[in-house]
Design a protein around this motif. Sequence first.
Motif, PDB file in Angstrom:
ATOM      1  N   HIS A  73       0.315   5.497  -3.608  1.00  8.14           N
ATOM      2  CA  HIS A  73       0.864   6.135  -4.837  1.00  8.14           C
ATOM      3  C   HIS A  73      -0.307   6.900  -5.664  1.00  8.14           C
ATOM      4  O   HIS A  73      -0.271   8.175  -6.075  1.00  8.14           O
ATOM      5  N   LYS A  74      -1.443   6.298  -5.799  1.00  3.78           N
ATOM      6  CA  LYS A  74      -2.474   6.721  -6.536  1.00  3.78           C
ATOM      7  C   LYS A  74      -3.366   7.799  -5.841  1.00  3.78           C
ATOM      8  O   LYS A  74      -3.968   8.720  -6.370  1.00  3.78           O
ATOM      9  N   VAL A  75      -3.456   7.504  -4.654  1.00  7.16           N
ATOM     10  CA  VAL A  75      -4.205   8.308  -3.824  1.00  7.16           C
ATOM     11  C   VAL A  75      -3.580   9.575  -3.772  1.00  7.16           C
ATOM     12  O   VAL A  75      -4.029  10.877  -3.525  1.00  7.16           O
ATOM     13  N   ALA A  76      -2.123   9.440  -3.653  1.00  8.16           N
ATOM     14  CA  ALA A  76      -1.552  10.999  -3.498  1.00  8.16           C
ATOM     15  C   ALA A  76      -1.540  11.532  -4.528  1.00  8.16           C
ATOM     16  O   ALA A  76      -1.018  13.010  -4.588  1.00  8.16           O
ATOM     17  N   ALA A  77      -2.015  11.370  -5.787  1.00  8.35           N
ATOM     18  CA  ALA A  77      -2.239  12.233  -7.006  1.00  8.35           C
ATOM     19  C   ALA A  77      -3.680  12.825  -6.710  1.00  8.35           C
ATOM     20  O   ALA A  77      -4.059  13.714  -7.541  1.00  8.35           O
ATOM     21  N   ALA A  78      -4.409  12.503  -5.748  1.00  7.72           N
ATOM     22  CA  ALA A  78      -5.729  13.259  -5.668  1.00  7.72           C
ATOM     23  C   ALA A  78      -5.897  14.160  -4.196  1.00  7.72           C
ATOM     24  O   ALA A  78      -6.528  15.167  -4.187  1.00  7.72           O
ATOM     25  N   THR A  79      -4.828  14.026  -3.282  1.00  8.34           N
ATOM     26  CA  THR A  79      -5.074  14.794  -2.060  1.00  8.34           C
ATOM     27  C   THR A  79      -3.638  14.338  -1.475  1.00  8.34           C
ATOM     28  O   THR A  79      -2.908  13.669  -1.780  1.00  8.34           O
ATOM     29  N   GLY A  80      -3.567  15.269  -0.483  1.00 11.01           N
ATOM     30  CA  GLY A  80      -2.230  15.160   0.628  1.00 11.01           C
ATOM     31  C   GLY A  80      -2.390  14.733   1.914  1.00 11.01           C
ATOM     32  O   GLY A  80      -1.409  14.683   2.715  1.00 11.01           O
ATOM     33  N   HIS A  81      -3.775  14.404   2.073  1.00  8.32           N
ATOM     34  CA  HIS A  81      -4.174  14.069   3.481  1.00  8.32           C
ATOM     35  C   HIS A  81      -4.953  12.852   3.434  1.00  8.32           C
ATOM     36  O   HIS A  81      -5.913  12.809   2.730  1.00  8.32           O
TER      37      HIS A  81
END
Length: 320
Positions: A73-81
């Motif tokens: 969930h947190k990673v998806a705030a920084a990137t889409g891949h």
Amino acid sequence: MVIAGVVLLVVYVGSPKSVSKVSEVYPAAPEPPNTGANNGSITRVRPLWGLTYSPYNTDGSCPDVNTVTAQLHKVAAATGHIRLYSTDCSQLSSVLQAITRNNIALDVYAGIWLAAGPTRMQADLDQFVAAAKTYDTGLIKGLSVGNEDIFNGMSEATLIGYINQVRARLQAEGLSGIPIYTTEQDAKFSRALVAVSDVVEINVHTIFDGHFANLDASVQSVIQRANHIKNNVAGGKPVRIGETGWASAGNTGPSPLSLANEIAYAQKFKCAAAAAGFEYFYFEAKDAQWKAGAVASEQNFGIFNAGFTPKFDFGLLNNC
């Protein structure tokens, strides 16, 4: 990792411990002020094309699917891949389960770890096939067979044999639509590797260079080296940067390591890569405290700390 004509790396050979697009579900949140300080918040902007993700707990143990879900969930705030290096710890299954059940907007680029030998490689391959058949195969956008294995001493013939073995297995399993390739340092990526790779994925790190002028020069060196591969080696195949990054602490030689320089390098690199038209995976999601005994620099490349708190406001990366 490459040093402009010389190579240097702390190697972890035992482990990397070593669909249709889904839509976002989070409401937009106000962005914190661009101070660069870590205030525990993440801006809504996704500034990076890709991010490498190693999910291991700080003590090196395997995370459960709830931990992986919270992190993604947190990673998806920084990137889409996201790029994975292995399937051990059921990480690919956990990632695909988390994305599917929670509608997290992430594409997955999977990995098979080769450095621990053929038994581990076969286990990774079996787990990859099982996960790909359980979840939406369309979420998996690529599969890297190995990471920097030529640099770490594997013969080119052995690596090519592994790539061909993986390709044959996926074809037999009805998974031939997934691009297969290896990831290698740019100086080691030969035309023979290009011939068996659907994508030319190169790791390019200037943080270990034997000289340092400024961050702009370090970034431009990455782009120049990627362009060299594109123009002279890749033979028309797409080129992607599999790793590049900057540590916030430690010592790698003359390159000055600090949080301020990590932020500046990330911002300058993402802008340069976008201008040059390169896809990339920024190295890496969280600080690798699980790499017990590693030098400080190797443990501090993350844009999140080991507790998965952002080390800075990601909105700072959006100014090109």
